[in-house]
Write an enzyme that holds these catalytic residues in place. Structure first.
Site, PDB file in Angstrom:
ATOM      1  N   LYS A   1       0.818  -1.214   0.000  1.00 30.08           N
ATOM      2  CA  LYS A   1       0.000   0.000   0.000  1.00 30.08           C
ATOM      3  C   LYS A   1       0.851   1.263   0.000  1.00 30.08           C
ATOM      4  O   LYS A   1       0.477   2.268  -0.592  1.00 30.08           O
ATOM      5  CB  LYS A   1      -0.931   0.012   1.212  1.00 30.08           C
ATOM      6  CG  LYS A   1      -2.108  -0.932   1.046  1.00 30.08           C
ATOM      7  CD  LYS A   1      -3.213  -0.578   2.011  1.00 30.08           C
ATOM      8  CE  LYS A   1      -4.412  -1.479   1.804  1.00 30.08           C
ATOM      9  NZ  LYS A   1      -5.403  -1.314   2.866  1.00 30.08           N
TER      10      LYS A   1
ATOM     11  N   LYS B   1      -3.572 -10.484  -6.552  1.00 28.34           N
ATOM     12  CA  LYS B   1      -4.829 -10.890  -5.911  1.00 28.34           C
ATOM     13  C   LYS B   1      -5.957  -9.940  -6.319  1.00 28.34           C
ATOM     14  O   LYS B   1      -5.716  -8.777  -6.638  1.00 28.34           O
ATOM     15  CB  LYS B   1      -4.675 -10.963  -4.384  1.00 28.34           C
ATOM     16  CG  LYS B   1      -4.469  -9.647  -3.717  1.00 28.34           C
ATOM     17  CD  LYS B   1      -4.605  -9.744  -2.198  1.00 28.34           C
ATOM     18  CE  LYS B   1      -4.542  -8.337  -1.640  1.00 28.34           C
ATOM     19  NZ  LYS B   1      -4.695  -8.171  -0.245  1.00 28.34           N
TER      20      LYS B   1
ATOM     21  N   LYS C   1      -9.811  -4.535  -3.895  1.00 26.75           N
ATOM     22  CA  LYS C   1     -10.671  -3.350  -4.025  1.00 26.75           C
ATOM     23  C   LYS C   1      -9.890  -2.191  -4.618  1.00 26.75           C
ATOM     24  O   LYS C   1     -10.468  -1.292  -5.207  1.00 26.75           O
ATOM     25  CB  LYS C   1     -11.155  -2.900  -2.634  1.00 26.75           C
ATOM     26  CG  LYS C   1     -12.126  -3.845  -1.960  1.00 26.75           C
ATOM     27  CD  LYS C   1     -12.436  -3.335  -0.551  1.00 26.75           C
ATOM     28  CE  LYS C   1     -12.919  -4.446   0.335  1.00 26.75           C
ATOM     29  NZ  LYS C   1     -12.693  -4.235   1.753  1.00 26.75           N
TER      30      LYS C   1
HETATM   31  P1  TYM Z   1     -10.239  -6.382   3.930  1.00 27.77           P
HETATM   32  O1  TYM Z   1     -11.480  -5.591   3.861  1.00 27.77           O
HETATM   33  O2  TYM Z   1      -9.068  -5.929   3.128  1.00 27.77           O
HETATM   34  O3  TYM Z   1     -10.516  -7.886   3.539  1.00 27.77           O
HETATM   35  C1  TYM Z   1     -11.581  -8.575   4.112  1.00 27.77           C
HETATM   36  C2  TYM Z   1     -11.363 -10.083   4.020  1.00 27.77           C
HETATM   37  O4  TYM Z   1     -11.300 -10.512   2.657  1.00 27.77           O
HETATM   38  C3  TYM Z   1     -10.146 -11.321   2.468  1.00 27.77           C
HETATM   39  N1  TYM Z   1      -9.667 -11.108   1.094  1.00 27.77           N
HETATM   40  C4  TYM Z   1      -9.437 -12.091   0.213  1.00 27.77           C
HETATM   41  N2  TYM Z   1      -9.572 -13.432   0.312  1.00 27.77           N
HETATM   42  C5  TYM Z   1      -9.275 -14.167  -0.786  1.00 27.77           C
HETATM   43  N3  TYM Z   1      -8.870 -13.624  -1.969  1.00 27.77           N
HETATM   44  C6  TYM Z   1      -8.723 -12.284  -2.109  1.00 27.77           C
HETATM   45  N4  TYM Z   1      -8.341 -11.764  -3.285  1.00 27.77           N
HETATM   46  C7  TYM Z   1      -9.011 -11.457  -0.976  1.00 27.77           C
HETATM   47  N5  TYM Z   1      -8.992 -10.113  -0.769  1.00 27.77           N
HETATM   48  C8  TYM Z   1      -9.390  -9.921   0.510  1.00 27.77           C
HETATM   49  C9  TYM Z   1      -9.150 -10.816   3.503  1.00 27.77           C
HETATM   50  O5  TYM Z   1      -8.177 -11.792   3.777  1.00 27.77           O
HETATM   51  C10 TYM Z   1     -10.059 -10.538   4.673  1.00 27.77           C
HETATM   52  O6  TYM Z   1     -10.315 -11.734   5.407  1.00 27.77           O
HETATM   53  N6  TYM Z   1      -7.406  -6.270   7.850  1.00 27.77           N
HETATM   54  C11 TYM Z   1      -8.659  -6.948   7.516  1.00 27.77           C
HETATM   55  C12 TYM Z   1      -9.848  -6.349   8.244  1.00 27.77           C
HETATM   56  C13 TYM Z   1      -9.764  -6.486   9.715  1.00 27.77           C
HETATM   57  C14 TYM Z   1      -9.794  -7.700  10.454  1.00 27.77           C
HETATM   58  C15 TYM Z   1      -9.677  -7.315  11.824  1.00 27.77           C
HETATM   59  C16 TYM Z   1      -9.926  -9.031  10.103  1.00 27.77           C
HETATM   60  C17 TYM Z   1      -9.618  -5.464  10.610  1.00 27.77           C
HETATM   61  N7  TYM Z   1      -9.564  -5.970  11.881  1.00 27.77           N
HETATM   62  C18 TYM Z   1      -9.657  -8.265  12.842  1.00 27.77           C
HETATM   63  C19 TYM Z   1      -9.902  -9.980  11.130  1.00 27.77           C
HETATM   64  C20 TYM Z   1      -9.779  -9.597  12.481  1.00 27.77           C
HETATM   65  C21 TYM Z   1      -8.806  -6.922   6.006  1.00 27.77           C
HETATM   66  O7  TYM Z   1      -7.985  -7.373   5.320  1.00 27.77           O
HETATM   67  O8  TYM Z   1      -9.915  -6.399   5.481  1.00 27.77           O
END
Ligand code: TYM
Length: 335
Positions: free
Chosen positions: A114, A197, A200
């Protein structure tokens, strides 16, 4: 000890198929694990680590909550809440930040991705992102965290922070959570580039399928998905090393609820046109009811807000208890 499951997503943009297959879809079944308590949050404090338009952030927060419910998170079984409505997250993060090493934070691949070449200029929040995530998890004494593969490194750091706290204060206070990286679609790739991957933040809309895309859009995006010149192989082994093809097979299998081997065998030797038609049908069939339910829910935002309000209260109760335990242990003055 009983299981406590916690996870979350950032309200930065529309949820896509990666978020759904890597995380949300797996959460649904976890709600029925005997003795397990489930917490699912909208991680809006994480979202502001990159600039957000306020009105958009507010709306996106509701949309994520709607997506959770539409996909099958049942507010009677799980606590649904908004991170920023639970003050202990930010407070707990400060306490834990004193135990997180800069060197380790610098090595986080998500930060490196990022920040890009701009690492000197990005905000402190982006750098400290994993510490807030550690607070999110440790304050609930969560035992299991279901996420996609890209979050594994953050969870390892969470475990280390918990361990540092316990060592420093000589007790088994904080729980080291287990990552739950479930299923075959733990890393869904971009439809345009099998080495990246699905994300968003990818500038190309064609790279991802959003949960709210209509049928036409889904069909178009799948038709434009990158493949190669060879037709489908006849076994999973035969498509090894063909990243784009493997990705489409993974998506198909995961949504149709069959094995990847079966997908390949059913379509052995097929050209990409007909395979993509079949894949689009599977995707639309699976997502359409979720999208419809999400739209219906968003027409009644008060209902979503009511569910979140109840969840926020429960989350506040749980976290205040852990936070005051941490404050006591750390020696803060209290009357
Ligand atoms: P975020 O919003 O980036 O992603 C949310 C979830 O989607 C999964 N993910 C994917 N899985 C498979 N293939 C992909 N291309 C892909 N892109 C995203 C991510 O692994 C995630 O599970 N940091 C976290 C949010 C968060 C969180 C937490 C999660 C904040 N606090 C505490 C667990 C526990 C995140 O990546 O959000």
């Amino acid at each position: 000890m009983s299981k406590r499951i916690l996870s979350g997503m950032q309200p930065t943009a529309q949820l896509h198929l990666g978020n759904y297959l890597g995380a949300l879809k797996n959460w649904i079944g976890l709600q029925d694990e005997p003795g397990a308590e489930n917490f699912y949050m909208v991680a809006d404090l994480h979202a502001i680590t990159v600039p957000q338009e306020p009105a958009h952030l507010r709306q996106a927060t509701r949309e994520i909550a709607a997506a959770y419910i539409a996909a099958g998170i049942d507010p009677h079984k799980s606590t649904l809440f908004v991170q920023s409505a639970v003050p202990a997250h930010a407070e707990g993060m400060w306490l834990l930040s004193t135990m997180a090493q800069m060197g380790k934070l610098e090595r986080m691949t998500q930060f490196k991705d990022k920040a890009g070449k701009n690492a000197e200029r990005v905000g402190l929040g982006l750098f400290a992102y994993p510490v807030l995530m550690a607070a999110d998890i440790l304050l609930y004494k969560a035992t299991h965290v279901p996420v996609g593969e890209d979050q594994k490194q953050h969870l390892e750091l969470t475990r280390e922070i918990a361990s540092t706290f316990n060592t420093r204060y000589e007790g088994e206070y904080l729980i080291q959570p287990e990552p739950m990286i479930i299923g075959d679609a733990t890393r869904v790739m971009s439809l345009q580039d099998g080495s990246k991957k699905m994300s968003k933040s990818d500038p190309s809309e064609k790279s991802r399928i959003n949960l709210v895309d209509d049928t036409d859009t889904i069909v178009k995006k799948i038709k434009k998905a990158k493949t190669d010149t060879e037709p489908m192989g006849d076994s999973l082994k035969s498509i090894e090393g063909r990243a784009e093809v493997k990705n489409l097979v993974t998506i198909y299998a995961s949504l149709a609820g069959i094995s990847q081997e079966e997908v390949v065998q059913r379509h052995a030797g097929t050209q990409w046109g007909p395979f993509k038609d079949a894949l689009a049908e599977v995707v639309v069939e699976h997502l359409a009811p979720i999208t419809k339910k999400m739209r219906d829910l968003l027409n009644e935002p008060e209902e979503i807000d009511r569910i979140l309000e109840t969840g926020n209260q429960r989350a506040c109760e749980v976290t205040e208890s852990t936070l005051s335990e941490m404050q006591d242990i750390m020696g803060f003055w209290r009357v």
